[in-house]
Design an enzyme around this catalytic site. Structure first.
Site, mmCIF file in Angstrom:
data_model
loop_
_atom_site.group_PDB
_atom_site.id
_atom_site.type_symbol
_atom_site.label_atom_id
_atom_site.label_comp_id
_atom_site.label_asym_id
_atom_site.label_seq_id
_atom_site.Cartn_x
_atom_site.Cartn_y
_atom_site.Cartn_z
ATOM 1 N N GLU A 163 36.734 55.258 49.761
ATOM 2 C CA GLU A 163 36.665 54.848 47.774
ATOM 3 C C GLU A 163 37.002 55.850 47.021
ATOM 4 O O GLU A 163 36.842 56.540 46.014
ATOM 5 C CB GLU A 163 36.983 53.933 47.666
ATOM 6 C CG GLU A 163 35.430 53.663 47.773
ATOM 7 C CD GLU A 163 35.028 51.818 47.841
ATOM 8 O OE1 GLU A 163 35.788 51.026 47.092
ATOM 9 O OE2 GLU A 163 33.642 51.161 47.968
ATOM 10 N N ASN A 197 46.874 41.046 31.610
ATOM 11 C CA ASN A 197 46.235 40.626 32.607
ATOM 12 C C ASN A 197 46.765 39.876 34.054
ATOM 13 O O ASN A 197 46.776 38.769 33.411
ATOM 14 C CB ASN A 197 44.744 40.033 32.059
ATOM 15 C CG ASN A 197 43.719 40.751 33.960
ATOM 16 O OD1 ASN A 197 44.529 41.427 34.414
ATOM 17 N ND2 ASN A 197 42.976 40.110 33.244
ATOM 18 N N GLY A 198 47.076 40.513 34.823
ATOM 19 C CA GLY A 198 47.621 39.629 35.618
ATOM 20 C C GLY A 198 49.056 40.586 36.654
ATOM 21 O O GLY A 198 49.970 41.511 35.522
ATOM 22 N N HIS A 220 38.894 52.097 73.420
ATOM 23 C CA HIS A 220 39.734 51.511 73.368
ATOM 24 C C HIS A 220 40.948 51.918 72.515
ATOM 25 O O HIS A 220 42.247 51.030 72.266
ATOM 26 C CB HIS A 220 39.504 49.927 72.924
ATOM 27 C CG HIS A 220 38.848 48.897 74.446
ATOM 28 N ND1 HIS A 220 39.003 48.759 75.688
ATOM 29 C CD2 HIS A 220 37.334 48.800 73.960
ATOM 30 C CE1 HIS A 220 37.968 48.161 76.103
ATOM 31 N NE2 HIS A 220 37.129 48.394 75.207
ATOM 32 N N CYS A 264 42.591 45.119 34.846
ATOM 33 C CA CYS A 264 43.027 45.239 33.669
ATOM 34 C C CYS A 264 42.258 44.445 32.565
ATOM 35 O O CYS A 264 41.857 43.379 33.230
ATOM 36 C CB CYS A 264 44.309 44.690 33.122
ATOM 37 S SG CYS A 264 45.326 45.451 34.120
ATOM 38 N N LYS A 322 37.437 47.740 39.657
ATOM 39 C CA LYS A 322 36.357 46.373 39.816
ATOM 40 C C LYS A 322 36.597 45.689 39.581
ATOM 41 O O LYS A 322 36.415 45.056 40.835
ATOM 42 C CB LYS A 322 35.047 47.222 38.418
ATOM 43 C CG LYS A 322 34.005 46.277 39.175
ATOM 44 C CD LYS A 322 32.880 47.178 38.980
ATOM 45 C CE LYS A 322 31.566 47.086 39.712
ATOM 46 N NZ LYS A 322 31.333 47.174 41.124
ATOM 47 N N ARG A 372 35.853 47.868 35.126
ATOM 48 C CA ARG A 372 37.316 46.925 36.068
ATOM 49 C C ARG A 372 38.159 47.824 36.469
ATOM 50 O O ARG A 372 38.136 47.258 37.300
ATOM 51 C CB ARG A 372 37.750 46.385 34.474
ATOM 52 C CG ARG A 372 36.755 44.800 34.383
ATOM 53 C CD ARG A 372 37.460 44.528 33.204
ATOM 54 N NE ARG A 372 37.982 43.694 33.594
ATOM 55 C CZ ARG A 372 38.523 42.218 33.630
ATOM 56 N NH1 ARG A 372 36.833 41.931 33.901
ATOM 57 N NH2 ARG A 372 39.425 41.191 34.305
ATOM 58 N N GLU A 425 30.898 49.309 56.013
ATOM 59 C CA GLU A 425 30.927 49.771 54.477
ATOM 60 C C GLU A 425 30.889 51.304 54.451
ATOM 61 O O GLU A 425 31.180 51.809 52.914
ATOM 62 C CB GLU A 425 29.417 48.788 53.860
ATOM 63 C CG GLU A 425 28.697 49.176 52.725
ATOM 64 C CD GLU A 425 29.645 49.126 51.354
ATOM 65 O OE1 GLU A 425 30.656 48.771 51.593
ATOM 66 O OE2 GLU A 425 28.673 49.310 50.126
ATOM 67 N N TRP A 446 45.036 48.534 34.042
ATOM 68 C CA TRP A 446 45.454 48.831 35.376
ATOM 69 C C TRP A 446 47.270 48.581 36.389
ATOM 70 O O TRP A 446 46.987 47.059 36.233
ATOM 71 C CB TRP A 446 44.839 48.145 36.327
ATOM 72 C CG TRP A 446 44.408 48.459 38.078
ATOM 73 C CD1 TRP A 446 43.424 49.639 38.411
ATOM 74 C CD2 TRP A 446 45.103 48.097 39.329
ATOM 75 N NE1 TRP A 446 43.503 49.404 40.371
ATOM 76 C CE2 TRP A 446 44.753 49.086 40.485
ATOM 77 C CE3 TRP A 446 46.275 46.677 39.184
ATOM 78 C CZ2 TRP A 446 44.831 48.847 41.456
ATOM 79 C CZ3 TRP A 446 46.338 46.771 40.797
ATOM 80 C CH2 TRP A 446 45.819 47.663 41.824
ATOM 81 N N LYS A 494 33.229 53.218 51.517
ATOM 82 C CA LYS A 494 32.135 53.835 50.290
ATOM 83 C C LYS A 494 32.695 54.884 50.454
ATOM 84 O O LYS A 494 33.301 55.730 49.863
ATOM 85 C CB LYS A 494 30.696 54.318 50.515
ATOM 86 C CG LYS A 494 30.225 52.657 49.657
ATOM 87 C CD LYS A 494 30.354 52.675 48.146
ATOM 88 C CE LYS A 494 30.394 51.343 47.608
ATOM 89 N NZ LYS A 494 30.876 50.385 48.012
HETATM 90 C C1 G6P Z 1 36.871 46.001 44.381
HETATM 91 C C2 G6P Z 1 35.707 47.217 44.030
HETATM 92 C C3 G6P Z 1 34.729 46.811 44.830
HETATM 93 C C4 G6P Z 1 34.978 44.934 45.325
HETATM 94 C C5 G6P Z 1 36.267 44.281 46.110
HETATM 95 C C6 G6P Z 1 35.487 42.546 45.603
HETATM 96 O O1 G6P Z 1 37.845 46.308 44.946
HETATM 97 O O2 G6P Z 1 35.996 48.046 43.904
HETATM 98 O O3 G6P Z 1 33.630 47.418 44.973
HETATM 99 O O4 G6P Z 1 33.958 44.736 47.073
HETATM 100 O O5 G6P Z 1 36.903 44.260 44.395
HETATM 101 O O6 G6P Z 1 35.323 42.542 44.519
HETATM 102 P P1 G6P Z 1 34.023 41.270 44.000
HETATM 103 O O7 G6P Z 1 33.784 41.592 42.501
HETATM 104 O O8 G6P Z 1 34.850 40.263 44.323
HETATM 105 O O9 G6P Z 1 32.864 41.201 45.022
#
Ligand code: G6P
Length: 607
Positions: A486, A98-99, A502, A2, A602, A27, A479, A74, A483
């Site tokens: 997502e 927000n929150g 395993h 948010c 974000k 965000r 990673e 969000w 990626k």
């Molecule tokens: C969200 C984003 C990720 C990011 C993570 C941690 O999930 O989509 O891309 O790695 O938050 O965010 P930060 O701002 O703490 O790196």
């Protein structure tokens, strides 16, 4: 997650609020809305989906007024519909939030019993109804808001406007950040300074627990105990401009192409180019006296932290732990008296990482944070920070910030190795040389992207994908899988290559691409054996390796992505780039919203 913005000025507020919301889009959100005061009455426009829908609603039915609040939502409580979109309110008060208000159910029951009539399922509406009740009981807005804040539990930031008060916005920060902007005959409030950057460079940050009363010309700050406090006005370096896509189709594509420059900038700042000596800031703690390092982070930043753990242990010989921030503090881990807490975060606002930071501080750790936003909550609460100087990252899925985090961690590990005498100057110089090769090699990968695009066509057909890696490249496999999940919504998992037998080996059949992050180096042969096991079961083996590694795996690889030769120490940073590029190109083929994938945010400011 948010985003909040508020404006009081002399001109029309709604267009400024809408612009601010555009700057908060990165965000992640799924509905949006604005409220202003029109002749003293609260008026709202809200819309499901992207801001273009809200802009349409505003062009059909414009909102007048010189005071306004806006929100990108969000969804947490209630679906992302127009009805649930913020601002919420009554005829007397409108609120953006927000929150999470954790005691909303209890408050709602109490307020309904007193005759307040709710129109949504959101936790936010309880704030509006609570303030409304205090107003009905005769309190003035400031007293009503402060009385309401005292009843709210959870982690939140709020902004409120009041019918009949065209010169009043009240904001509060309890666990989610708020920045206050000072303009000419105008005051602003926003979730971050980025939203306010085109409006003013003069910013004050609330401290946690603070609330603020804004008029057109002033801001009065109060702490959690309602005592007046002063908060310093700082000049932000953020500019209103640095947020376009340039010639790229997507922010993610643009940010992928920034890898070489960003990694180069970090190296330039942290390594003296002529002497090849490390340049670390003076920390308020001695690196050589640290007994143990505890790393915590979320998402990609956690994977950077995992790679950092590998370097810290294997190069600096220091004990290091790494844990996702959402789990870390609940284990109540005992921490060494001389321990260092190391947080990694692009935004510096991720709620769980911030909570991990606070836990570490409560256990007497010195706290060092690796951050991309030096004006963030984590920056303010850390003993020291190392900046990733990657510039604003707008694509929700982290790209350049990730390689910048890795680069900072690599240099930090060398710095700690030096302080502890774990490596000689000659060894450190050789390793810094390896790091300095990354930008040019990263550029080569970006230029020669045809093989990655071709591979993307194969991966786009897959239902599930397995990523494998070992050592410092295991987090790069993680990673890669994250990626892909997502951005393209394809199910992907990453395993340490040795774990394949395993369990996950049971999944392997002809339809399953198995992507190995396998640079030449001490662990290559072991990874190669694991790939043989997967190949023997019919898996489509896809190898990311250098020419020598690729040659060794030629017989079993269905496809190979050749990466320029690089020292194994620097390999995780370089290999992160093609892995992220693959996810981007698959997402393009799948037609997903690559910059704002569904359901993702974000800046994740709720736990
Ligand atoms: C969200 C984003 C990720 C990011 C993570 C941690 O999930 O989509 O891309 O790695 O938050 O965010 P930060 O701002 O703490 O790196």
């Amino acid at each position: 997650m948010c985003g909040i913005i508020g404006v009081i000025g002399t001109g029309q507020a709604a267009p400024l609020v809408l612009d601010g919301l555009r700057r908060l889009e990165y965000r992640g959100y799924d509905s949006a809305g604005i409220a202003t005061l029109v002749n003293g009455h609260i008026e709202r426009r809200r819309a499901e989906g992207k801001l273009v829908n809200l802009a349409d609603a505003l062009s059909q039915k414009p909102l007048a007024g010189t005071i306004g609040i806006g929100h990108t939502r969000w969804a947490t409580h209630g679906a992302p519909t127009e009805v649930n979109a913020h601002p919420h309110g009554t005829a007397r008060v409108a609120v953006v939030h927000n929150g999470i208000i954790e005691n909303h159910a209890e408050l709602r029951a109490e307020l309904e019993a007193k005759g307040q009539v709710f129109t949504t399922e959101t936790d936010t509406e309880t704030v509006a109804q609570l303030v409304d009740l205090f107003l009905q009981n005769g309190l003035e807005p400031i007293a009503a808001a402060s009385a309401a804040f005292a009843r709210l539990e959870g982690a939140y930031a709020l902004a409120l406007i009041f019918a009949g008060h065209p010169e009043l916005i009240i904001g509060v920060q309890r666990g989610a950040p708020l920045a206050i902007g000072f303009g000419e005959e105008a005051m602003y409030l926003g979730s971050d300074a980025m939203a306010l950057a085109p409006l003013t460079r003069r910013i004050a940050y609330l401290e946690d627990g603070d609330w603020v009363v804004l008029s057109r010309q002033s801001a009065a700050f109060f702490n959690r105990d309602d005592q007046p406090v002063k908060r310093e006005i700082k000049l932000t370096n953020l500019t209103g401009a640095a947020i376009g896509k340039g010639n790229f189709r997507h922010f993610m594509e643009k940010e992928l192409h920034e890898h070489p420059v960003v990694i180069g900038d970090v190296l330039h700042k942290m390594i003296d180019q002529s002497s090849k000596m490390l340049v670390l800031p003076e920390f308020p703690f001695a690196l050589e006296s640290i007994s143990r390092i505890t790393i915590s982070a979320c998402g990609s930043a956690f994977y950077a932290g995992l790679t950092g753990r590998f370097w810290l242990e294997s190069l600096a010989g220091i004990a290091a732990d790494a844990d996702v921030a959402s789990e870390f503090r609940y284990r109540a881990p005992p921490l060494d008296a001389n321990g260092l807490g190391l947080l990694v975060s692009q935004s510096g606002e991720t709620a769980d990482t911030l909570a991990a930071l606070r836990y570490m501080k409560s256990r007497s750790q010195k706290v060092l944070s690796i951050l991309n936003v030096p004006e963030s909550s984590m920056a303010r609460e850390s003993d020291a920070i190392l900046e990733t100087i990657a510039g604003p990252e707008i694509g929700v899925a982290s790209t350049k910030a990730f390689t910048a985090q890795l680069t900072v961690l690599a240099v930090l590990a060398l710095g700690i190795a030096r302080a502890r005498g774990a490596l000689t100057d000659t060894q450190i110089a050789a390793l810094t040389d390896a790091l300095l090769e990354i930008p040019a090699k990263a550029a080569q990968i970006l230029i020669n992207d045809a093989p990655i695009r071709a591979l993307a066509a194969r991966i786009a057909e897959a239902r599930d994908v397995l990523y494998l890696g070992r050592g410092a490249c295991f987090p790069i496999a993680l990673e890669g899988a994250l990626k892909l999940k997502e951005t393209s919504y394809i199910h992907a998992e990453a395993y340490a290559a040795g774990e394949l037998k395993h369990g996950p080996i049971a999944l392997i059949d002809k339809a399953m691409p198995v992507i190995a992050i396998a640079p030449s180096g001490p662990l290559f042969e072991k990874t190669a054996s694991n790939l043989q096991e997967a190949a023997a079961r019919g898996g489509q083996i896809i190898v990311f390796s250098d020419a020598a590694g690729a040659a060794k795996l030629e017989k079993i690889a269905a496809e190979t992505i050749i990466i320029p030769d690089i020292d194994p120490f620097a390999a995780p940073i370089l290999y992160a780039i093609p892995v992220q590029m693959l996810a981007y190109h698959v997402a393009i083929l799948k037609g997903t919203d690559v910059d704002q994938p569904r359901n993702l945010a974000k800046s994740v400011t709720v736990e």
